[in-house]
Motif scaffolding. Sequence first.
Motif, mmCIF file in Angstrom:
data_model
loop_
_atom_site.group_PDB
_atom_site.id
_atom_site.type_symbol
_atom_site.label_atom_id
_atom_site.label_comp_id
_atom_site.label_asym_id
_atom_site.label_seq_id
_atom_site.Cartn_x
_atom_site.Cartn_y
_atom_site.Cartn_z
ATOM 1 N N PHE A 35 32.398 45.524 38.690
ATOM 2 C CA PHE A 35 32.727 44.276 39.366
ATOM 3 C C PHE A 35 31.535 43.326 39.395
ATOM 4 O O PHE A 35 31.670 42.136 39.076
ATOM 5 C CB PHE A 35 33.209 44.561 40.791
ATOM 6 N N VAL A 36 30.366 43.831 39.753
ATOM 7 C CA VAL A 36 29.160 42.997 39.812
ATOM 8 C C VAL A 36 28.801 42.472 38.419
ATOM 9 O O VAL A 36 28.401 41.314 38.266
ATOM 10 C CB VAL A 36 27.993 43.786 40.440
ATOM 11 N N SER A 37 28.981 43.292 37.398
ATOM 12 C CA SER A 37 28.707 42.850 36.029
ATOM 13 C C SER A 37 29.648 41.719 35.627
ATOM 14 O O SER A 37 29.235 40.753 34.984
ATOM 15 C CB SER A 37 28.864 44.010 35.053
ATOM 16 N N GLY A 38 30.911 41.847 36.006
ATOM 17 C CA GLY A 38 31.871 40.781 35.704
ATOM 18 C C GLY A 38 31.534 39.485 36.411
ATOM 19 O O GLY A 38 31.621 38.395 35.819
ATOM 20 N N VAL A 39 31.144 39.567 37.675
ATOM 21 C CA VAL A 39 30.758 38.377 38.416
ATOM 22 C C VAL A 39 29.537 37.730 37.776
ATOM 23 O O VAL A 39 29.469 36.508 37.629
ATOM 24 C CB VAL A 39 30.497 38.725 39.901
ATOM 25 N N HIS A 40 28.583 38.561 37.372
ATOM 26 C CA HIS A 40 27.394 38.031 36.701
ATOM 27 C C HIS A 40 27.762 37.335 35.395
ATOM 28 O O HIS A 40 27.267 36.244 35.119
ATOM 29 C CB HIS A 40 26.410 39.159 36.429
ATOM 30 N N ASN A 41 28.632 37.942 34.606
ATOM 31 C CA ASN A 41 29.018 37.358 33.324
ATOM 32 C C ASN A 41 29.742 36.023 33.508
ATOM 33 O O ASN A 41 29.538 35.089 32.738
ATOM 34 C CB ASN A 41 29.890 38.320 32.541
ATOM 35 N N VAL A 42 30.584 35.941 34.522
ATOM 36 C CA VAL A 42 31.260 34.669 34.803
ATOM 37 C C VAL A 42 30.228 33.609 35.202
ATOM 38 O O VAL A 42 30.322 32.456 34.792
ATOM 39 C CB VAL A 42 32.333 34.850 35.908
ATOM 40 N N GLY A 43 29.231 34.011 35.972
ATOM 41 C CA GLY A 43 28.179 33.079 36.363
ATOM 42 C C GLY A 43 27.363 32.595 35.184
ATOM 43 O O GLY A 43 26.916 31.453 35.140
ATOM 44 N N VAL A 44 27.151 33.468 34.195
ATOM 45 C CA VAL A 44 26.391 33.084 33.005
ATOM 46 C C VAL A 44 27.177 32.060 32.184
ATOM 47 O O VAL A 44 26.603 31.104 31.663
ATOM 48 C CB VAL A 44 26.054 34.339 32.165
ATOM 49 N N VAL A 45 28.485 32.245 32.093
ATOM 50 C CA VAL A 45 29.312 31.352 31.289
ATOM 51 C C VAL A 45 29.446 29.991 31.941
ATOM 52 O O VAL A 45 29.421 28.966 31.276
ATOM 53 C CB VAL A 45 30.705 31.984 31.053
ATOM 54 N N HIS A 46 29.538 29.952 33.249
ATOM 55 C CA HIS A 46 29.770 28.677 33.947
ATOM 56 C C HIS A 46 28.492 28.158 34.461
ATOM 57 O O HIS A 46 27.641 27.903 34.705
ATOM 58 C CB HIS A 46 30.767 28.838 35.084
#
Length: 75
Positions: free
Chosen positions: A64-75
């Motif tokens: 979950f934390v990895s997914g949140v981080h990846n979304v933050g990197v994209v946006h």
Amino acid sequence: MAGGYGQEANPFFAAVREFACDLCSDTGDPLVMDFLGKQMMMSQHKWVRKMWWLPQTAGASFSFVSGVHNVGVVH
């Protein structure tokens, strides 16, 4: 990288970057966490048997934390 948000710096990894990374992260981590949880369920120690759910919770939290981080990197 599949969405065009990054670029592979090493051309030798360009052909396998998506498959290899997905395969390792999608199957390796849950497999290790499940194995560890199963070993904890069969432990001789009562306190370890009661904590069998901890590796699964840690794995889910990490995903979950990895997914949140990846979304933050994209946006």
